[in-house]
Design an enzyme around this catalytic site. Sequence first.
Site, short mmCIF file in Angstrom:
data_model
loop_
_atom_site.label_atom_id
_atom_site.label_comp_id
_atom_site.label_asym_id
_atom_site.label_seq_id
_atom_site.Cartn_x
_atom_site.Cartn_y
_atom_site.Cartn_z
N THR A 1 0.84 -1.19 0.00
CA THR A 1 0.00 0.00 0.00
C THR A 1 0.87 1.24 0.00
O THR A 1 2.07 1.19 0.29
CB THR A 1 -0.91 0.03 1.24
OG1 THR A 1 -0.10 0.09 2.42
CG2 THR A 1 -1.77 -1.22 1.30
N ASP A 2 0.25 2.36 -0.31
CA ASP A 2 0.95 3.64 -0.25
C ASP A 2 1.27 3.93 1.21
O ASP A 2 0.56 3.50 2.12
CB ASP A 2 0.06 4.73 -0.84
CG ASP A 2 0.81 6.05 -0.99
OD1 ASP A 2 2.03 6.06 -0.81
OD2 ASP A 2 0.14 7.06 -1.27
N LYS A 3 2.35 4.70 1.44
CA LYS A 3 2.78 4.95 2.82
C LYS A 3 1.76 5.77 3.59
O LYS A 3 1.67 5.68 4.80
CB LYS A 3 4.13 5.66 2.83
CG LYS A 3 4.10 7.06 2.20
CD LYS A 3 5.47 7.71 2.26
CE LYS A 3 5.43 9.11 1.65
NZ LYS A 3 6.73 9.78 1.71
N THR B 1 -3.75 6.13 1.64
CA THR B 1 -4.55 5.03 1.14
C THR B 1 -5.34 4.36 2.25
O THR B 1 -6.55 4.18 2.16
CB THR B 1 -3.65 3.99 0.44
OG1 THR B 1 -2.89 4.64 -0.58
CG2 THR B 1 -4.48 2.89 -0.18
#
Length: 203
Positions: free
Chosen positions: A79-81, A84
């Site tokens: 996932t995005d840091k 998200t």
Amino acid sequence: VSAIALGCFLFVVAFLLGYHWIDAILFLIGVIVASVPEGMLAIVTIALSVTAKRMSSKNCLVKNLEAIETLGATSIIITDKTGTLTANKLTVAHVWIDNQIGEIDTSAEENPQVSFETTSHSWKNMARIAILCNSAQFNEDKSVPVMLRDTSGDPTETALLRCVEAVEGNADVFRQMHKCIVHIPFNPMTRIQVSIHECADFK
């Protein structure tokens, strides 16, 4: 009938071999389905429902049964840091100063408690870099607590700005005292960001 008899026989065999009873039942269902393909739709729905119930016991809500098969075959989730699965807000919780990890109270809206000495020369240098080599800015006045102020800029730079402002204060004044001469934004290829400033104490 023969398919059911064969399935029951293999169910007993699987159970005697030490398989879990749910796995044995699923094996039984698979054998019956393999013999009678017409029952595939109902059997798959039952199997997915059993899996969904097992996942719900672990606080995982599944609205689409077909998604269980994909989720079950997934080994890594990337996932995005931030943004998200989170609120698109980063907060500095730890800093490395003088060969030790310092902690910052992330629950405080202003003047957080810290476990390191704020008069340390290393902290002062770190705070100076975090403020000057930073494009984030506050959009609200100082009447609003630091951690709740609206900002413009990258989430990482915003977190650094809020951290230094909460601990040290007067970030805008410090920037005015050190006028920016050259600023090179962060480049993912070179992985660096450069900011050159005039220093009031080094003329």
